[in-house]
Design an enzyme around this catalytic site. Structure first.
Site, PDB file in Angstrom:
ATOM      1  N   TYR A  34       0.754  -1.240  -0.048  1.00 50.45           N
ATOM      2  CA  TYR A  34      -0.033  -0.055  -0.110  1.00 50.45           C
ATOM      3  C   TYR A  34       0.938   1.167  -0.008  1.00 50.45           C
ATOM      4  O   TYR A  34       2.108   1.031   0.103  1.00 50.45           O
ATOM      5  CB  TYR A  34      -0.936   0.051   1.179  1.00 50.45           C
ATOM      6  CG  TYR A  34      -0.299   0.367   2.465  1.00 50.45           C
ATOM      7  CD1 TYR A  34       0.619  -0.618   3.169  1.00 50.45           C
ATOM      8  CD2 TYR A  34      -0.513   1.535   2.860  1.00 50.45           C
ATOM      9  CE1 TYR A  34       1.095  -0.226   4.238  1.00 50.45           C
ATOM     10  CE2 TYR A  34       0.227   1.728   4.536  1.00 50.45           C
ATOM     11  CZ  TYR A  34       0.962   0.971   5.022  1.00 50.45           C
ATOM     12  OH  TYR A  34       1.630   1.387   6.101  1.00 50.45           O
ATOM     13  N   ARG A  53       8.115   3.895  -5.062  1.00 48.34           N
ATOM     14  CA  ARG A  53       8.074   3.024  -3.842  1.00 48.34           C
ATOM     15  C   ARG A  53       7.013   1.845  -3.924  1.00 48.34           C
ATOM     16  O   ARG A  53       7.276   0.756  -3.739  1.00 48.34           O
ATOM     17  CB  ARG A  53       7.979   3.695  -2.433  1.00 48.34           C
ATOM     18  CG  ARG A  53       8.093   2.889  -1.117  1.00 48.34           C
ATOM     19  CD  ARG A  53       8.078   3.626  -0.053  1.00 48.34           C
ATOM     20  NE  ARG A  53       6.815   4.352   0.205  1.00 48.34           N
ATOM     21  CZ  ARG A  53       6.484   5.248   1.205  1.00 48.34           C
ATOM     22  NH1 ARG A  53       7.718   5.620   1.814  1.00 48.34           N
ATOM     23  NH2 ARG A  53       5.182   5.592   1.559  1.00 48.34           N
ATOM     24  N   HIS A 104      -0.416 -21.200   0.919  1.00 44.81           N
ATOM     25  CA  HIS A 104       0.676 -20.121   1.225  1.00 44.81           C
ATOM     26  C   HIS A 104       1.538 -19.941  -0.281  1.00 44.81           C
ATOM     27  O   HIS A 104       1.722 -18.550  -0.506  1.00 44.81           O
ATOM     28  CB  HIS A 104       1.592 -20.547   2.157  1.00 44.81           C
ATOM     29  CG  HIS A 104       1.193 -20.545   3.621  1.00 44.81           C
ATOM     30  ND1 HIS A 104      -0.125 -21.243   3.829  1.00 44.81           N
ATOM     31  CD2 HIS A 104       1.327 -20.034   4.965  1.00 44.81           C
ATOM     32  CE1 HIS A 104      -0.265 -21.155   5.357  1.00 44.81           C
ATOM     33  NE2 HIS A 104       0.447 -20.365   5.895  1.00 44.81           N
ATOM     34  N   LYS A 149       6.460  -1.867   1.773  1.00 43.70           N
ATOM     35  CA  LYS A 149       5.270  -1.277   2.454  1.00 43.70           C
ATOM     36  C   LYS A 149       4.398  -2.118   2.342  1.00 43.70           C
ATOM     37  O   LYS A 149       3.281  -1.970   1.455  1.00 43.70           O
ATOM     38  CB  LYS A 149       4.780   0.339   1.811  1.00 43.70           C
ATOM     39  CG  LYS A 149       4.264   1.080   2.887  1.00 43.70           C
ATOM     40  CD  LYS A 149       4.245   2.252   2.481  1.00 43.70           C
ATOM     41  CE  LYS A 149       3.057   3.489   3.054  1.00 43.70           C
ATOM     42  NZ  LYS A 149       3.485   3.390   4.579  1.00 43.70           N
ATOM     43  N   GLU A 181      13.155   3.219  13.433  1.00 43.04           N
ATOM     44  CA  GLU A 181      12.316   4.288  12.896  1.00 43.04           C
ATOM     45  C   GLU A 181      10.975   4.090  14.028  1.00 43.04           C
ATOM     46  O   GLU A 181      10.887   3.431  14.859  1.00 43.04           O
ATOM     47  CB  GLU A 181      11.796   3.999  11.414  1.00 43.04           C
ATOM     48  CG  GLU A 181      11.101   2.744  11.367  1.00 43.04           C
ATOM     49  CD  GLU A 181      10.700   2.523   9.939  1.00 43.04           C
ATOM     50  OE1 GLU A 181      10.442   3.513   9.066  1.00 43.04           O
ATOM     51  OE2 GLU A 181      10.670   1.359   9.515  1.00 43.04           O
TER      52      GLU A 181
HETATM   53  C1  LIG Z   1       7.072   2.226   9.410  1.00 41.86           C
HETATM   54  C2  LIG Z   1       7.020   3.718   8.642  1.00 41.86           C
HETATM   55  N1  LIG Z   1       8.145   4.272   8.482  1.00 41.86           N
HETATM   56  C3  LIG Z   1       8.024   5.544   7.923  1.00 41.86           C
HETATM   57  C4  LIG Z   1       7.023   6.076   7.233  1.00 41.86           C
HETATM   58  C5  LIG Z   1       7.246   7.507   6.657  1.00 41.86           C
HETATM   59  O1  LIG Z   1       6.922   7.254   5.232  1.00 41.86           O
HETATM   60  P1  LIG Z   1       6.469   8.658   4.276  1.00 41.86           P
HETATM   61  O2  LIG Z   1       7.303   9.655   4.683  1.00 41.86           O
HETATM   62  O3  LIG Z   1       6.708   8.042   3.195  1.00 41.86           O
HETATM   63  O4  LIG Z   1       5.182   8.609   4.872  1.00 41.86           O
HETATM   64  C6  LIG Z   1       5.961   5.411   7.503  1.00 41.86           C
HETATM   65  C7  LIG Z   1       4.547   6.098   6.804  1.00 41.86           C
HETATM   66  O5  LIG Z   1       3.580   5.340   6.878  1.00 41.86           O
HETATM   67  C8  LIG Z   1       6.005   3.956   7.922  1.00 41.86           C
HETATM   68  O6  LIG Z   1       4.635   3.250   8.112  1.00 41.86           O
END
Ligand SMILES: Cc1ncc(COP(=O)(O)O)c(C=O)c1O
Length: 289
Positions: A34, A53, A104, A149, A181
């Protein structure tokens, strides 16, 4: 609040009427990827970077690209238009599709489910920028491909709930003594007047917003270093910023109950935040792709 108009497999329809199969592998396995992108004054922000991305996430999980960037751009612009323009956010999801068998190892030839919607982006409550937000730290518990993502977000969901339970805004993860993060944000740390952020790799999501910070740091003449950040550096930071698409930048002013720096949004945050707003203005009216 009425639900918006959404896009599902080629059609625009009220979200309240949209239906997908319970056999969709997104429902059974979290087998989907997503994107979430902001829209300012009717213009999607960083559309190319978001769909670059998405293309990388799709390739990594071997789901075929449902359409090229130009097709996505059209879907986004149509959703924005049908939902009244202004400031919005767009959610876009591509699943591997539905299949009866729950294998799976998926069978070849499934038709991906493509879903997107737009919704109003409410302005950040004034207090968030004025006072900053609180964050807590927690041990990293996610899988080894955080660069994808994926909608398999159970660990992120549990981690975010820890901060909500603690009355904080975000959970910042540490892995073997190093910053990764936030549960849904990229973390920037200010130390010695420099912006530090962990390098992209498989251990974090390559955020689109961090790209804006990088660009603006260069314009503002603020040093930015993409290198591993230790827990000790995080804890002694002059400032901590969260970067993410739907809010841009937010200052963290308390970490695990202790003040970050002076305990209020720092001078570099204020400069960067103003530059961010000016950059959004600068792009107003330009093509989104
Ligand atoms: C785990 C994670 N890290 C970093 C980000 C930041 O990414 P972006 O700047 O593209 O929103 C997100 C955004 O949803 C995220 O889910």
């Amino acid at each position: 609040m009425p639900l918006p108009v959404c896009y599902l497999n080629g059609a625009y329809l009220p979200l309240a009427e949209a239906r997908v199969s319970p056999l969709d592998r997104a429902f059974l396995f979290g087998d989907a990827v997503y994107e979430v992108l902001p829209v300012y004054a009717g213009r999607p922000f960083r559309l190319r970077e978001h769909f670059d991305r998405l293309a990388r996430s799709l390739a990594a999980v071997r789901i075929p690209q449902p359409m090229p960037h130009a097709g996505w751009n059209e879907v986004c612009l149509e959703l924005i238009r049908r939902n009244g323009g202004g400031d919005q956010y767009l959610y876009v999801q591509v699943t591997r599709g539905a299949e009866f068998g729950r294998s799976h190892a998926w069978p070849e030839g499934l038709a991906p489910t493509v879903f997107a919607y737009a919704n109003a982006l409410e302005p950040a409550p004034a207090g968030l920028l004025e006072h900053g937000v609180a964050a807590i730290t927690a041990a990293e518990t996610r899988w080894a491909r955080r660069d994808i993502k994926s909608t398999s977000l159970l660990a992120n969901v549990l981690l975010k709930k820890l901060s909500a339970d603690a009355g904080a805004y975000e959970t910042i993860m540490l892995e073997d003594g190093w910053l990764t993060e936030g549960s849904s944000t990229t973390v920037h740390v200010i130390a010695g007047g420099r912006i530090l952020t962990p390098p992209n790799g498989t251990h974090i999501l390559p955020g689109t917003t961090r790209g804006v910070v990088e660009l603006l740091a260069e314009r503002l003449g603020i040093a930015l270093e993409s290198s591993p950040v230790s827990a000790a550096t995080l804890r002694s930071a002059e400032e901590i910023w969260l970067a993410f698409a739907t809010r841009g930048l937010l200052p963290v002013t308390r970490l695990d109950g202790s003040p970050v720096g002076a305990g209020s949004p720092g001078p570099l945050f204020r400069r960067m935040h103003a530059a961010f707003g000016a950059y959004v203005q600068e792009l107003a009216g330009t093509p989104s792709l």
